[in-house]
Structures are given as C-alpha cells and as structure tokens.
Design a protein around this motif. Structure first.
Motif, mmCIF file in Angstrom:
data_model
loop_
_atom_site.group_PDB
_atom_site.id
_atom_site.type_symbol
_atom_site.label_atom_id
_atom_site.label_comp_id
_atom_site.label_asym_id
_atom_site.label_seq_id
_atom_site.Cartn_x
_atom_site.Cartn_y
_atom_site.Cartn_z
ATOM 1 N N ASP A 172 0.833 -1.198 0.000
ATOM 2 C CA ASP A 172 0.000 0.000 0.000
ATOM 3 C C ASP A 172 0.871 1.252 0.000
ATOM 4 O O ASP A 172 0.586 2.232 -0.694
ATOM 5 C CB ASP A 172 -0.911 0.018 1.230
ATOM 6 C CG ASP A 172 -1.990 -1.049 1.177
ATOM 7 O OD1 ASP A 172 -2.178 -1.656 0.106
ATOM 8 O OD2 ASP A 172 -2.647 -1.286 2.212
ATOM 9 N N PRO A 178 -6.470 0.580 -8.722
ATOM 10 C CA PRO A 178 -6.243 -0.833 -8.428
ATOM 11 C C PRO A 178 -5.021 -1.380 -9.147
ATOM 12 O O PRO A 178 -4.342 -2.257 -8.651
ATOM 13 C CB PRO A 178 -7.541 -1.490 -8.918
ATOM 14 C CG PRO A 178 -8.582 -0.421 -8.803
ATOM 15 C CD PRO A 178 -7.853 0.854 -9.147
ATOM 16 N N GLU A 185 -11.805 4.973 0.382
ATOM 17 C CA GLU A 185 -13.169 5.138 0.896
ATOM 18 C C GLU A 185 -13.334 6.413 1.715
ATOM 19 O O GLU A 185 -14.462 6.818 2.011
ATOM 20 C CB GLU A 185 -13.547 3.924 1.752
ATOM 21 C CG GLU A 185 -13.711 2.636 0.955
ATOM 22 C CD GLU A 185 -13.877 1.430 1.854
ATOM 23 O OE1 GLU A 185 -13.818 1.604 3.100
ATOM 24 O OE2 GLU A 185 -14.061 0.316 1.327
ATOM 25 N N GLU A 204 -7.491 0.535 0.479
ATOM 26 C CA GLU A 204 -8.937 0.558 0.251
ATOM 27 C C GLU A 204 -9.632 1.520 1.210
ATOM 28 O O GLU A 204 -10.550 2.253 0.821
ATOM 29 C CB GLU A 204 -9.511 -0.852 0.388
ATOM 30 C CG GLU A 204 -9.081 -1.799 -0.727
ATOM 31 C CD GLU A 204 -9.762 -3.153 -0.624
ATOM 32 O OE1 GLU A 204 -10.579 -3.327 0.304
ATOM 33 O OE2 GLU A 204 -9.476 -4.021 -1.462
#
Length: 243
Positions: A169, A226, A207, A203
C-alpha cells in the motif's frame, strides 16, 4: 540479485577467452556460497524472472516497468550461466511464465511457513518486504552483495512506519520509480504511512477521500488505482495453485 552482482563487480575484469562476461556469475555464486555458509539452510532454491512483457502485471498495467534502460550487453548470457552452475550444484531453479521471481518467492515463503520452517528470502527488491512475518525474513543487500542484513517486521516498521503486510500500500501511494509506478502526487512516505495507519490500508484511504480533502486527497482519488496496488503486490495464491 544477479543484477546487483553485475554492477558490484567490473565487467571488464571477468570474462572468458571467448569474450563472455562472468562478473554477475562470480558475484552471485560467491554471495550464495557465503549465505549458505552463514545461514546453514536445510533447503535452497533460486527463482528467476521471465520477460517483463509476459507477466500478468504487464497485462493489467501496460506501463509497468516502462522506461527502464536496456539490459547491458555485458550482462547478456550470464543468467543462463548461473542456471547451469545451480544445476551443477544440485540447487533447484524456478521460473514461471507470467510471473516474476518475487511471486515465486511469495509462494515458497507461504509453503515453507505452512510446513513449519523459518524462511529466509534473499532479494534486492523492496517489494519482498510485504512477505515478512514472524517466520519469514528478508535478507536485503545494503551495498553490492556482501552486506546483506536480515529484515524483520520491527525493522520494516522502524524504517517505513507501517507493518510489512501494508508495504505494498505504501509503495502504491508513494510510487516506485523502478517499476514505473507514479504514486500520488505530493504524497511522501510519512504521509502515506499516516494514512495507512489511520484508515487501515489503501482501500480504506480510497473510501475516505472526503475526509482527507485538499489537493492531495483529490489527487489520490485520481491517481491511486487498483492497477498500481496490484503491480506493487506480490502474487501468492495464483502461483500456489500452479503445478
């Protein structure tokens, strides 16, 4: 690691009478001998990359590793020689079309840990850091192929401020120039680590873009895709199901 060995030793000093350069072969095999002597492993395997154009990452993100310089002429042919040396030594070598060496390492690490082994991965690619667990460690060269300290979870968190499982990440947000991953403009390692720890990962960040706000928050929504996350991650489950 073979590429690191190539640059650690001058090519002009290592060549056969036919002109085949062997500096990468010499550096790689010397490193492996020392590692086996120091670590005393019960099992050894060597993973090789295949052509970048055939990997699943390239299929998902066409610019993956784009812009890299052409492989030096002096390096050509040396991987085949290393493969021959490994065969002569009785060491298993593995390569798989569609995957990179790191994906093979991920598979071997998962299988080794599941079987109750302590696993040592030797890699010059920081992407391997995401594979570190309580029983899986990365030997990452700091300079050339002679200084190769052991990286554990504590070392990763001390340096990058995220656990190993979130390193991919971090790479997706900050970018990896070696892999041609742009990352999010204006986001450095400290900001990325802060977001990862606050929102639980990539993720969660996507969000909560409204909470982040500002130019950086807007940029993350546009550029962190992604594809970038996939390219920064090693693949284990896909290769585990392969023969």
């Amino acid at each position: 690691m073979a590429f690191r060995a190539f640059y650690a030793l001058p090519a002009e000093n290592f060549a056969t009478s036919s002109g085949q350069h062997t500096n990468a072969v010499h550096g790689f095999t010397s490193m492996l001998i020392n590692l086996i002597k120091d670590q005393k492993p019960t099992h050894v395997a060597v993973a090789f990359d295949v052509s970048d154009d055939t990997t699943f990452r390239k299929a998902e993100y066409s610019e993956y590793k784009g812009g890299r310089n052409e492989t030096p002429q002096e390096f050509r042919g040396q991987i085949d020689l290393i493969d021959q040396v490994m065969e002569a030594w009785g060491i298993k070598t593995i390569k798989m079309p569609g995957y990179e060496a790191d994906d093979i390492l991920a598979t071997l690490a998962a299988r080794g840990e599941a079987a109750g082994y302590e696993v040592l991965l030797v890699s010059g690619d920081r992407d391997a850091f995401q594979l570190i667990t309580d029983n899986v460690f990365v030997l990452y060269p700091k300079q050339g192929v002679s200084n190769i300290p052991r990286m554990d979870a504590a070392a990763i968190e001390e340096k990058y401020f995220v656990p190993p499982s979130r390193y991919s990440d971090l790479a997706a947000l900050v970018g990896e120039s070696a892999d041609n991953l742009a990352g999010v403009p204006g986001v450095g390692p400290k900001t990325a680590a802060k977001w990862i720890n606050l929102y639980g990962g990539l993720e969660g960040i996507l969000e909560n873009l409204d909470s982040i706000g500002g130019k950086v928050g807007g940029a993350s929504g546009k550029t962190s895709t992604p594809s970038s996350g996939t390219a920064a991650s090693t693949s284990c489950s896909k290769t585990l199901s392969s023969p």
